[in-house]
Write a protein that holds these residues in place. Structure first.
Motif, short mmCIF file in Angstrom:
data_model
loop_
_atom_site.label_atom_id
_atom_site.label_comp_id
_atom_site.label_asym_id
_atom_site.label_seq_id
_atom_site.Cartn_x
_atom_site.Cartn_y
_atom_site.Cartn_z
N SER A 270 0.79 -1.22 0.06
CA SER A 270 -0.16 -0.12 0.10
C SER A 270 0.91 1.25 0.15
CB SER A 270 -0.80 -0.19 1.34
OG SER A 270 -0.30 0.17 2.34
N LEU A 271 0.28 2.43 -0.28
CA LEU A 271 0.99 3.71 -0.14
C LEU A 271 1.31 4.02 1.27
CD1 LEU A 271 2.05 5.88 -1.98
CD2 LEU A 271 -0.27 7.10 -1.60
N GLN A 272 0.45 3.65 1.87
CA GLN A 272 0.90 3.70 3.31
C GLN A 272 2.07 3.02 3.91
OE1 GLN A 272 -0.69 5.58 5.94
NE2 GLN A 272 0.93 5.13 7.28
N GLN A 273 2.40 1.56 3.46
CA GLN A 273 3.58 0.93 3.90
C GLN A 273 4.72 1.82 3.08
OE1 GLN A 273 3.00 -3.09 2.76
NE2 GLN A 273 2.30 -3.80 4.79
N MET A 274 4.41 2.06 1.60
CA MET A 274 5.61 2.64 0.84
C MET A 274 6.09 3.99 2.05
SD MET A 274 7.81 2.83 -0.99
CE MET A 274 7.99 2.24 -2.70
N GLY A 275 5.11 4.64 2.29
CA GLY A 275 5.48 6.03 2.94
C GLY A 275 6.17 5.68 4.19
N GLU B 117 7.63 -2.22 -9.07
CA GLU B 117 6.96 -1.93 -7.70
C GLU B 117 7.94 -2.26 -6.48
OE1 GLU B 117 3.65 -0.68 -7.72
OE2 GLU B 117 4.10 -0.41 -9.73
#
Length: 148
Positions: free
Chosen positions: A85-90, A108
């Motif tokens: 998710s974008l949250q994990q990436m952030g 990815e």
């Protein structure tokens, strides 16, 4: 022999040369403009690149009718991070950025050099990753920064 420019790259060559000698380099050696190396056949070379180009896997350093000398990058021990998710990436980008850890991105995936503390952090944050041996096309570079 002194090599001052890269002739091309074997990956884009129309045909493969009859005989290939290889110079094995670690990914962090790809950014060195001046270095002494040895081929897998024992031939000593000096590399002194003038055009500011970084070396890459498959670069042709020398070629004649019978022989080519080509760069082969040794695989790095890396962590391949695959956030879901974008949250994990952030989260992981922020954590690794605070540590000034250089990263590379492919599709990815976020790729960093192996570090047991980063591995523990990824497990703690429950972010999918794999430890792999991977041939990197570019060196892991630190970006200059200070906390003045």
């Amino acid at each position: 022999m002194i090599i001052e420019k890269v002739i091309g790259n074997i990956k884009q060559a129309a045909q493969r040369p009859a005989h290939i000698e290889r110079v094995y380099l670690r990914s962090d050696d790809l950014v060195k403009k001046i270095q002494r190396v040895q081929t897998d056949h024992g031939k000593e070379l000096g590399i002194r690149l003038k055009n500011g180009k970084e070396l890459m896997d498959g670069d042709i350093l020398y070629q004649d009718d019978k022989n080519s000398i080509i760069i082969s990058v040794i695989e790095d021990d890396v962590l391949v991070i695959r956030p879901t998710s974008l949250q994990q990436m952030g989260d992981i980008a922020h954590q690794l950025g605070n540590r000034h850890l250089p990263a590379q991105f492919e599709a990815e995936e976020m790729i960093v050099q192996y570090d047991y503390l980063v591995e523990e952090l990824l497990q703690e944050l429950n972010i999918p990753f794999a430890r792999e041996k991977r041939k990197m096309n570019h060196a892991f570079k630190h970006i200059g920064h200070s906390h003045d």
